[in-house]
Design a protein around this motif. Structure first.
Motif, PDB file in Angstrom:
ATOM      1  N   ILE A  61     -36.130 -64.923 -30.578  1.00 16.45           N
ATOM      2  CA  ILE A  61     -35.818 -63.711 -30.225  1.00 16.45           C
ATOM      3  C   ILE A  61     -34.440 -63.180 -30.548  1.00 16.45           C
ATOM      4  N   GLY A  62     -33.596 -64.146 -30.400  1.00 13.73           N
ATOM      5  CA  GLY A  62     -32.131 -63.665 -30.909  1.00 13.73           C
ATOM      6  C   GLY A  62     -32.224 -63.397 -32.494  1.00 13.73           C
ATOM      7  N   LEU A  63     -32.971 -63.907 -33.248  1.00 10.70           N
ATOM      8  CA  LEU A  63     -33.050 -63.641 -34.825  1.00 10.70           C
ATOM      9  C   LEU A  63     -33.725 -62.218 -34.654  1.00 10.70           C
ATOM     10  N   VAL A  64     -34.615 -61.897 -34.124  1.00 12.46           N
ATOM     11  CA  VAL A  64     -35.121 -60.696 -33.948  1.00 12.46           C
ATOM     12  C   VAL A  64     -34.356 -59.556 -33.902  1.00 12.46           C
ATOM     13  N   LEU A  65     -33.590 -59.796 -32.580  1.00 11.68           N
ATOM     14  CA  LEU A  65     -32.671 -58.790 -32.140  1.00 11.68           C
ATOM     15  C   LEU A  65     -31.608 -58.647 -33.201  1.00 11.68           C
ATOM     16  N   ASN A  66     -31.110 -59.665 -33.783  1.00  9.38           N
ATOM     17  CA  ASN A  66     -30.234 -59.494 -34.872  1.00  9.38           C
ATOM     18  C   ASN A  66     -30.651 -58.654 -36.112  1.00  9.38           C
ATOM     19  N   CYS A  67     -31.753 -58.901 -36.407  1.00  9.39           N
ATOM     20  CA  CYS A  67     -32.438 -58.253 -37.456  1.00  9.39           C
ATOM     21  C   CYS A  67     -32.794 -56.562 -37.085  1.00  9.39           C
ATOM     22  N   LYS A  68     -32.992 -56.591 -35.713  1.00  9.90           N
ATOM     23  CA  LYS A  68     -32.926 -55.314 -35.361  1.00  9.90           C
ATOM     24  C   LYS A  68     -31.958 -54.421 -35.412  1.00  9.90           C
ATOM     25  N   GLY A  82     -27.244 -61.174 -53.306  1.00  6.56           N
ATOM     26  CA  GLY A  82     -26.152 -62.289 -52.898  1.00  6.56           C
ATOM     27  C   GLY A  82     -25.290 -61.898 -51.928  1.00  6.56           C
ATOM     28  N   CYS A  83     -25.946 -60.866 -50.827  1.00  9.63           N
ATOM     29  CA  CYS A  83     -25.211 -60.544 -49.634  1.00  9.63           C
ATOM     30  C   CYS A  83     -25.757 -60.634 -48.294  1.00  9.63           C
ATOM     31  N   TYR A  84     -25.039 -60.515 -47.184  1.00  9.35           N
ATOM     32  CA  TYR A  84     -25.777 -60.946 -45.939  1.00  9.35           C
ATOM     33  C   TYR A  84     -25.113 -60.251 -44.959  1.00  9.35           C
ATOM     34  N   GLY A  85     -24.967 -58.851 -44.936  1.00  6.70           N
ATOM     35  CA  GLY A  85     -24.539 -58.036 -43.993  1.00  6.70           C
ATOM     36  C   GLY A  85     -23.101 -57.549 -44.117  1.00  6.70           C
ATOM     37  N   GLN A  86     -22.578 -57.908 -45.225  1.00  3.63           N
ATOM     38  CA  GLN A  86     -21.097 -57.576 -45.370  1.00  3.63           C
ATOM     39  C   GLN A  86     -20.943 -55.896 -45.528  1.00  3.63           C
ATOM     40  N   LYS A  87     -19.775 -55.565 -45.244  1.00  6.41           N
ATOM     41  CA  LYS A  87     -19.670 -53.777 -45.456  1.00  6.41           C
ATOM     42  C   LYS A  87     -19.712 -53.726 -47.148  1.00  6.41           C
ATOM     43  N   ASP A 130     -29.529 -59.172 -48.665  1.00  8.07           N
ATOM     44  CA  ASP A 130     -30.609 -59.327 -49.451  1.00  8.07           C
ATOM     45  C   ASP A 130     -31.815 -60.041 -48.423  1.00  8.07           C
ATOM     46  N   CYS A 131     -32.791 -60.469 -48.795  1.00 10.51           N
ATOM     47  CA  CYS A 131     -33.878 -60.974 -47.740  1.00 10.51           C
ATOM     48  C   CYS A 131     -33.421 -62.470 -47.081  1.00 10.51           C
ATOM     49  N   ALA A 132     -33.033 -63.204 -47.922  1.00  9.70           N
ATOM     50  CA  ALA A 132     -32.179 -64.220 -47.302  1.00  9.70           C
ATOM     51  C   ALA A 132     -31.190 -63.930 -46.514  1.00  9.70           C
ATOM     52  N   GLY A 133     -30.258 -63.058 -46.827  1.00  8.55           N
ATOM     53  CA  GLY A 133     -29.144 -62.744 -46.205  1.00  8.55           C
ATOM     54  C   GLY A 133     -29.253 -62.088 -44.859  1.00  8.55           C
ATOM     55  N   LEU A 134     -30.556 -61.470 -44.658  1.00  4.99           N
ATOM     56  CA  LEU A 134     -31.286 -60.896 -43.428  1.00  4.99           C
ATOM     57  C   LEU A 134     -30.890 -62.182 -42.324  1.00  4.99           C
ATOM     58  N   ILE A 135     -31.543 -63.234 -42.693  1.00  4.62           N
ATOM     59  CA  ILE A 135     -31.722 -64.437 -41.668  1.00  4.62           C
ATOM     60  C   ILE A 135     -30.110 -64.991 -41.722  1.00  4.62           C
ATOM     61  N   LYS A 136     -29.518 -65.233 -43.015  1.00  5.03           N
ATOM     62  CA  LYS A 136     -28.331 -65.805 -42.842  1.00  5.03           C
ATOM     63  C   LYS A 136     -27.274 -65.320 -41.984  1.00  5.03           C
ATOM     64  N   ASN A 137     -27.327 -63.845 -41.926  1.00  3.14           N
ATOM     65  CA  ASN A 137     -26.455 -63.130 -40.987  1.00  3.14           C
ATOM     66  C   ASN A 137     -26.381 -63.769 -39.573  1.00  3.14           C
ATOM     67  N   TYR A 138     -27.529 -63.963 -39.206  1.00  4.71           N
ATOM     68  CA  TYR A 138     -27.465 -64.439 -37.660  1.00  4.71           C
ATOM     69  C   TYR A 138     -26.916 -65.768 -37.453  1.00  4.71           C
ATOM     70  N   PHE A 139     -27.352 -66.882 -38.707  1.00  2.00           N
ATOM     71  CA  PHE A 139     -26.926 -68.139 -38.649  1.00  2.00           C
ATOM     72  C   PHE A 139     -25.347 -67.900 -38.556  1.00  2.00           C
ATOM     73  N   TRP A 140     -24.695 -66.920 -39.161  1.00  2.00           N
ATOM     74  CA  TRP A 140     -22.999 -66.905 -39.278  1.00  2.00           C
ATOM     75  C   TRP A 140     -22.471 -65.930 -38.378  1.00  2.00           C
ATOM     76  N   GLY A 141     -22.995 -65.522 -37.321  1.00  2.00           N
ATOM     77  CA  GLY A 141     -22.106 -64.891 -36.181  1.00  2.00           C
ATOM     78  C   GLY A 141     -23.072 -63.684 -35.753  1.00  2.00           C
ATOM     79  N   GLY A 142     -23.989 -63.072 -36.614  1.00  2.00           N
ATOM     80  CA  GLY A 142     -24.596 -61.786 -36.306  1.00  2.00           C
ATOM     81  C   GLY A 142     -24.102 -60.740 -36.659  1.00  2.00           C
ATOM     82  N   GLU A 152     -37.763 -56.947 -42.805  1.00  4.44           N
ATOM     83  CA  GLU A 152     -37.468 -57.391 -43.923  1.00  4.44           C
ATOM     84  C   GLU A 152     -36.250 -56.638 -44.840  1.00  4.44           C
ATOM     85  N   CYS A 153     -35.648 -57.257 -45.836  1.00  2.75           N
ATOM     86  CA  CYS A 153     -34.627 -56.631 -46.473  1.00  2.75           C
ATOM     87  C   CYS A 153     -35.249 -56.621 -47.859  1.00  2.75           C
ATOM     88  N   THR A 154     -35.583 -55.396 -48.534  1.00  2.00           N
ATOM     89  CA  THR A 154     -36.132 -55.364 -49.670  1.00  2.00           C
ATOM     90  C   THR A 154     -35.738 -54.094 -50.631  1.00  2.00           C
TER      91      THR A 154
END
Length: 195
Positions: free
Chosen positions: A4-11, A23-28, A66-78, A134-136
């Motif tokens: 649920i935390g992952l879903v909320l972060n993605c939202k 190669g990005c994960y939510g950076q400015k 990118d697509c994997a970055g969507l999930i890694k963002n949650y791993f790395w602090g949200g 998804e990030c696409t």
């Protein structure tokens, strides 16, 4: 970390101005980030794409992912927090699937929000109610988007490594605010026609 935390972060990312960038994960999104990633992955950034990204970066209100970055963002602090990179869970699409403790075919996917949906080279996050975040880039959008499960041709599902899926409460249907990227693209197209 929970499903649920992952879903909320993605939202949170879904509700923000995001653009797909390898190669990005939510950076400015900044001109410096564009140039660094274009140098790192030259075959992923055409001149036209770099120009489009620079135009978005000028506003200072866009985030790259990118697509994997969507999930890694949650791993790395949200999203919305200071992102803390960790090599410990720096997975790509295929390595994330390989590191999973539970996986299966999409036809037998459990209805658990936060599980990862997969097809070769691409992943998204199942949000419940048949929705996927998804990030696409392409026909389904550019950046973090909400799609329906059957739309992308997903073949498999898996539990994201480092995420606990036990005892998550059900999640409510996701509301999607309109994306301004579509409006922005129309303005750029109109501008280019007037030149």
């Amino acid at each position: 970390m929970t499903g649920i935390g992952l879903v909320l972060n993605c939202k949170k990312m879904l509700d923000s101005n995001t653009v797909y960038m390898w190669g990005c994960y939510g950076q400015k999104l900044t001109s410096d980030l564009i140039e660094r990633k274009a140098k790192q992955y030259p075959n992923r950034f055409s001149a036209a794409r770099r120009e489009f990204l620079r135009t978005l970066a000028e506003s200072g209100e866009w985030y790259a992912c990118d697509c994997a970055g969507l999930i890694k963002n949650y791993f790395w602090g949200g999203f919305g927090n200071k992102i803390r990179y960790s090599a410990l869970n720096d997975y790509g699409t295929e390595s994330m699937k390989k590191a999973s403790v539970r996986t299966g075919k999409i036809s037998q996917m459990p209805q658990i929000p936060g599980i990862v949906v997969y097809k070769k080279g691409h992943i998204g996050v199942y949000a419940g109610n048949g929705d996927v975040i998804e990030c696409t880039i392409g026909s389904r959008g550019d950046g973090v988007v909400l799609t329906k499960l059957p739309e992308a041709g997903w073949t498999d599902w898996f539990f994201a490594p480092d995420v606990d899926y036990e005892d998550d409460p059900p999640i409510q249907k996701i509301y999607v605010k309109p994306k301004i990227i579509d409006v922005f693209k129309k303005l750029i197209t109109r501008r280019d026609k007037l030149k």
